[in-house]
Scaffold this active site. Structure first.
Site, PDB file in Angstrom:
ATOM      1  N   ARG A  44      -5.712  -3.913   8.282  1.00  0.00           N
ATOM      2  CA  ARG A  44      -5.498  -2.668   9.018  1.00  0.00           C
ATOM      3  C   ARG A  44      -4.477  -1.795   8.310  1.00  0.00           C
ATOM      4  O   ARG A  44      -3.473  -2.268   7.802  1.00  0.00           O
ATOM      5  CB  ARG A  44      -4.996  -2.971  10.436  1.00  0.00           C
ATOM      6  N   GLU A  88     -15.840  -5.283   3.260  1.00  0.00           N
ATOM      7  CA  GLU A  88     -15.236  -3.964   3.437  1.00  0.00           C
ATOM      8  C   GLU A  88     -16.230  -2.870   3.767  1.00  0.00           C
ATOM      9  O   GLU A  88     -16.009  -2.096   4.701  1.00  0.00           O
ATOM     10  CB  GLU A  88     -14.469  -3.580   2.161  1.00  0.00           C
ATOM     11  N   ARG A 133      -9.538   6.115  -3.310  1.00  0.00           N
ATOM     12  CA  ARG A 133      -9.076   5.089  -2.358  1.00  0.00           C
ATOM     13  C   ARG A 133      -8.917   5.697  -0.970  1.00  0.00           C
ATOM     14  O   ARG A 133      -8.728   6.897  -0.808  1.00  0.00           O
ATOM     15  CB  ARG A 133      -7.761   4.482  -2.833  1.00  0.00           C
ATOM     16  N   HIS A 141       0.842  -1.189   0.000  1.00  0.00           N
ATOM     17  CA  HIS A 141       0.000   0.000   0.000  1.00  0.00           C
ATOM     18  C   HIS A 141       0.884   1.248   0.000  1.00  0.00           C
ATOM     19  O   HIS A 141       1.842   1.336   0.769  1.00  0.00           O
ATOM     20  CB  HIS A 141      -0.932   0.000   1.205  1.00  0.00           C
ATOM     21  N   ASP A 194     -11.968   0.956   3.844  1.00  0.00           N
ATOM     22  CA  ASP A 194     -13.152   1.380   3.111  1.00  0.00           C
ATOM     23  C   ASP A 194     -14.354   1.555   4.018  1.00  0.00           C
ATOM     24  O   ASP A 194     -15.202   2.410   3.770  1.00  0.00           O
ATOM     25  CB  ASP A 194     -13.455   0.379   1.989  1.00  0.00           C
ATOM     26  N   ARG A 245      -4.960 -11.130  -4.635  1.00  0.00           N
ATOM     27  CA  ARG A 245      -6.202 -10.411  -4.326  1.00  0.00           C
ATOM     28  C   ARG A 245      -6.790  -9.834  -5.604  1.00  0.00           C
ATOM     29  O   ARG A 245      -6.087  -9.241  -6.406  1.00  0.00           O
ATOM     30  CB  ARG A 245      -5.969  -9.284  -3.309  1.00  0.00           C
TER      31      ARG A 245
END
Length: 1041
Positions: free
Chosen positions: A742, A663, A875, A154, A704, A542
């Site tokens: 997280r 989410e 995002r 991320h 999210d 994913r």
């Protein structure tokens, strides 16, 4: 800060910390004087003194006087030339980074100096035994514990990797500076080294000029393993073992490891078109290569250490067999390598791999390998062809064919009898030269007949090394797209194969009375193999649920079955279950589909080729129904049938476990129902029992849900969803592992590890846990070996306590009703502000640097899921990142004040205080919100509005938000009973205050640069200045998104 590195209550020794900050600040001052001259130093000091004066006045309650000083500071920053602004931004940014280095080091220093460290294995084991837990139960629970920390790519790591390594070297020098035996000359040399490092920092471009590729991100993750976790794991496991032996009488079994590691780097394709099936395959191979390289280095040191001859009969027999086989091989082979047939397949012949020179680090005790005290940082670059990342090498003309989809060849193409292209010929010549050098090296080694005194351990370990070198070489050929032979007997593919000879050596040493040797480097290597396996970190895949539906749409349409996505849930489940029970593939082998669909099918093919030996879970983002899981199971089964048929043998490993990720708030509320419906299907339940040991994994998303409904509502919905999922699995007799997605910031579910685990619902942590660690958190928690050891211990003890002594549920059932009311009011206020106010989105774009964050080049994936305006498609990371920059930190508290005020107004004050005192979940939620509110700065956020927001109507939005921040502060303090923010954590408050003289000017400078840049958006120097302020503010706030 505690929220980024350790537990909320842990502080540091401020005297030594401030001494180091003064030292680093003084050295930076000297470097700036030499580099930029006295004029700049005068300017730098004037800005710093003004900022320090304003911060001191505000802390003393002198708001009006502080405002006057701040206006003077703003005027001086606005009058600066662009060159001075750029230099000031860089100087303050580097100072904030240097204080961050000192802060992280001093947390390690404090934990090292304390005899009885809180939350350590020794501390928690002792408390559990004293609390009545039988030693046998404690021992069994620790041995069965299964925690997996998943590192993700991320985009929240702001610093370039080259700067991260320089920061690590400075931390090592600070540690060395603590030694009491340093002579005056040693200390002078140390200061010179620090000056060199700070000079190198200043002269290094701190900005990424190109976006990283997914492979770059994966390589960064592997370097964290190599530089820190590889050293930390043996020390951590020794701590666990020693504490177990002390309190239960039995050490931790040698191949037992309570913690393992996973990765999303190179596997997370949700919204990232740059992560392809080929990238996933190559990253997995690269991870295997790195694991083998690390093991080979360890084997060299181990062979040097085990120079003894006394051994068990079994080991002696194995050593003799190896010698006989080697002698026969030397007599029969004509060359070190052969080519078989016209396929040009490279086949490597065996040769005993005995070291021809002293291995690196052989003169150091094994302890140094575990504690990572060496300042020297070795960076190994796995084999990688730059052209595979789309980078053209200008000095050579590439004749290589275009890259094909994994596992698929163009019609008529074949390795058989193929004339190699010029590019492929270069690769083959490279291969020959590498193997030729290996052959030449043998001229330097004595022959077997000249080695009568060779020891059995070295023979066995030499054979292990030889096999590993061949395995590594095979991976290099695969990464270079060269064909090679496949003989399972010649390579290591599973950890058990590698553990067998290592365990044989260990048992031999134990049986011969040399247990002290067995429990040194050899035990550390065995524990590393048990932890890291053959891949270091298993790679998760994913993908978003809609992409699987699109693939099935293409297949069902081609087969004239209708359009899958238009069916209702029951029809989908009937179709999927029927196909899963069948024995034939569903997808026709030559079906022509759109490129996006083909990429999904190629991903499943790669997953089948790699299997569960290399890959971890298949995570379905935006999951909402049972059919989302069965769709992946069907596509996975279909690919495995096809690949197995093509290879003529079963696919390696087993099927990947399929993990739904819930989410949004809506999906979280329906998660339990979806799991019940899924487990009610006989085929699926039997599949989980047979192939996954009766274990279902479910992931819950913090990012999210927080952006969807606000942090407070998200926390409550996550709590309830976990309760419901656990209950659903219990109803069917299925064990459950919850996977927590997280982030680093509080707004995305971040916070102290120990506090987070201890506040989970009772029964949700039953010895197993998966959790992501993202971006800057990876470096903060695991960048230094000693910090990593501490973090691993905290994970272990927190999960152990949550298993054996789960947190209390709400004492009074009415508390849940109060929470529902607070959540309802909080969510309504949050959504009315963020989603229903038409002026909010424009205000957000004007008042924050959100639009400019894309210049940072900190991640390979786009900032939006879809190229449409609005908060919905943005995002969670840039959403949180932008508000962190302005110091309003809105996502973590918006709506909280309104919800708590409503409850207080209804007379629930005493009830709320009882909830805070007695309910761990409620207490941790409020403590984290209090921590964020303490970091927020309303006057600074107002400065952004005053300069950047053009319309009075939109400035009114900012005024209302700041009033909400003040209300959140009042209400949180009213419930917690604290007299001021962070009253329960004075270290945190002191650290925040110490940064303000450097952080505040960075924010003011950012506002000025944004003002100029939005009038001249093509000015590259202004853009650089903005990015440097973003870096500096992120360093000062200690997190980004």
């Amino acid at each position: 800060m505690p929220d980024t590195t350790d537990d909320i209550a842990e502080g540091i020794s401020f005297q030594a910390f401030e001494d180091d900050c003064r030292l680093l600040g003084s050295l930076l001052h000297d470097v700036l004087l030499r580099e930029l001259g006295p004029h700049f130093i005068h300017l730098f000091e004037r800005i710093r003194v003004l900022a320090q004066s304003a911060a001191t006045m505000r802390a003393a309650g002198m708001e009006d006087t502080a405002a006057v000083v701040e206006r003077q500071l703003e005027a001086e920053l606005a009058a600066m030339s662009l060159e001075d602004s750029l230099a000031i931004a860089r100087a303050f940014s580097h100072y904030l980074n240097l204080t961050g280095i000192a802060e992280r080091y001093h947390r390690v220093r404090k934990s090292r100096s304390e005899v009885h460290l809180s939350k350590s294995c020794d501390d928690i084991f002792d408390k559990l035994i004293q609390g009545g837990v039988p030693p046998e139960e404690l021992y069994d629970t620790v041995c069965k514990q299964g925690v997996e920390i998943v590192l993700t790519a991320h985009p929240t790591q702001i610093n370039r990797r080259t700067l991260q390594y320089k920061h690590l070297r400075i931390a090592h020098l600070l540690e060395f500076n603590e030694r009491p035996d340093l002579s005056h000359e040693d200390r002078e040399m140390l200061i010179e080294d620090l000056v060199r490092e700070i000079t190198a920092l200043w002269q290094t471009d701190e900005l990424r000029r190109h976006k990283p590729t997914p492979v770059d991100e994966a390589r960064a993750g592997l370097h964290i393993v190599e530089q820190s976790l590889w050293k930390a794991i043996p020390r951590y496991l020794r701590r666990v073992s020693n504490a177990l032996k002390k309190h239960t009488g039995k050490p931790l079994p040698l191949t037992c490891t309570p913690i393992k590691f996973g990765s999303w780097m190179g596997g997370d394709r949700d919204g990232n078109p740059n992560v392809t099936a080929k990238v996933t395959r190559d990253v997995s191979l690269m991870s295997r290569w790195m694991a083998l390289d690390l093991y080979i280095r360890q084997l060299d040191n181990l062979s040097f250490e085990l120079s003894i001859k006394k051994c068990s009969e079994k080991l002696a027999s194995v050593a003799n067999e190896i010698l006989l086989k080697e002698s026969a091989s030397e007599e029969t082979k004509a060359s070190p390598w052969t080519q078989t047939g016209p396929q040009n397949i490279v086949k490597l012949q065996p040769s005993l791999a005995l070291a021809a020179q002293l291995p690196s680090g052989a003169d150091l005790p094994s302890l140094t390998e575990c504690i990572g005290s060496e300042a020297q940082i070795r960076i190994v670059k796995p084999p990688w062809n730059p052209k595979r990342q789309g980078i053209q090498i200008p000095t050579e003309k590439s004749d290589d064919s275009p890259v094909q989809s994994p596992g698929r060849t163009r019609p008529g193409s074949s390795h058989m009898g193929r004339t190699p292209s010029a590019g492929q010929l270069r690769k083959m010549l490279f291969t020959e030269s590498k193997i030729g050098r290996s052959s030449f090296r043998k001229l330097l080694e004595p022959s077997l007949s000249d080695r009568p005194g060779i020891t059995p351990y070295r023979i066995v370990l030499g054979n292990v090394k030889e096999k590993m070198m061949k395995t590594r070489r095979r991976l290099e050929l695969l990464l270079e797209d060269l064909p090679c032979d496949y003989d399972p007997a010649e390579y290591y593919e599973t950890p058990d194969q590698l553990l067998e000879p290592l365990t044989l050596c260990y048992e031999s040493l134990q049986s011969c009375g040399s247990s002290i040797l067995a429990d040194g480097r050899l035990a550390d290597l065995i524990r590393r193999v048990a932890t890291f396996g053959m891949v270091l970190m298993k790679l998760d895949v994913r993908q978003e649920s809609g992409r699987h539906a699109e693939a099935l749409d293409a297949v069902t349409s081609y087969l004239d079955l209708g359009i899958y996505s238009e069916w209702d849930e029951e029809k989908k489940l009937d179709f999927l279950t029927r196909e899963l029970k069948g024995k034939r593939p569903l997808v026709p082998p030559y079906i022509e589909v759109a490129a996006d669909v083909q990429e999904v099918l190629d991903t499943f093919r790669v997953a089948a080729e790699l299997g569960s030996d290399s890959l971890g879970a298949y995570v379905i983002s935006m999951a909402s129904n049972a059919s989302d899981v069965l769709a992946v199971e069907l596509l996975q089964k279909d690919a495995r049938l096809t690949v197995s048929g093509d290879m003529g043998r079963p696919c390696p490993g087993g099927t990947l476990r399929v993990v739904p990720l819930f989410e949004t708030v809506k999906d979280l509320r329906e998660a339990g129902s979806a799991i019940r419906k899924l487990l009610a299907i006989d085929w699926y339940r039997e599949h989980v029992i047979k192939n996954h040991n009766g274990h279902q994994e479910v992931m819950v998303g913090y990012s999210d849900s927080g952006k969807d409904a606000g942090r407070f509502t998200a926390a409550w919905e996550l709590y309830k969803a976990q309760e419901d999922v656990v209950a659903a699995c219990n109803e069917f007799g299925i064990k459950v592992t919850l996977f927590h997605g997280r982030g680093g910031s509080i707004g995305r579910g971040g916070g102290p590890t120990y506090l987070a685990i201890q506040s989970q619902p009772p029964g949700s942590v039953m010895g197993t846990l998966r959790s992501t660690e993202q971006g800057e958190m990876v470096q903060a928690k695991f960048g230094l070996p000693k910090t990593a050891v501490r973090q691993l211990e905290i994970y272990t003890t927190a999960v152990l306590l949550a298993t054996l002594r789960p947190p209390h549920p709400p004492r009074d059932p009415h508390w849940r009703h109060v929470m529902e009311e607070i959540s309802r009011v909080s969510c309504a206020h949050y959504r009315s502000t963020v989603y229903e106010d038409p002026s909010f989105i424009t205000y957000f774009q004007e008042a924050t640097p959100q639009a400019e964050l894309g210049y940072l080049n900190i991640g390979s994936r786009p900032a939006k899921r879809k190229a449409t305006p609005g908060i919905n498609n943005l995002r969670a990371i840039p959403w949180v990142f932008a508000w962190t920059q302005t110091r309003l930190v809105l996502p973590a508290w918006l709506g909280v004040g309104k919800g708590l005020q409503d409850a207080l107004d209804k007379g629930h004050t005493e009830e709320l205080r009882a909830m805070y005192d007695e309910w761990p979940f409620f207490q941790s939620t409020l403590d984290l919100i209090e921590m964020v509110v303490a970091k927020a700065d309303a006057p600074m956020a107002k400065h952004y509005d005053d300069v950047l927001v053009s319309s009075p109507e939109r400035r009114a939005v900012g005024e209302e938000l700041r009033r909400e921040l003040a209300r959140s502060e009042r209400c949180v303090l009213a419930v917690s009973g604290h007299c001021k923010l962070s009253a329960n954590n004075r270290s945190l408050r002191r650290l925040i205050e110490s940064r303000l003289p450097y952080l505040n000017p960075m924010n003011m400078l950012q506002v000025e640069v944004l003002r100029r840049l939005r009038r001249d958006d093509d000015n590259l120097k202004l853009r650089d200045a903005l990015l440097i302020t973003i870096n500096g503010i992120a360093a000062g706030m200690r997190n980004t998104g």
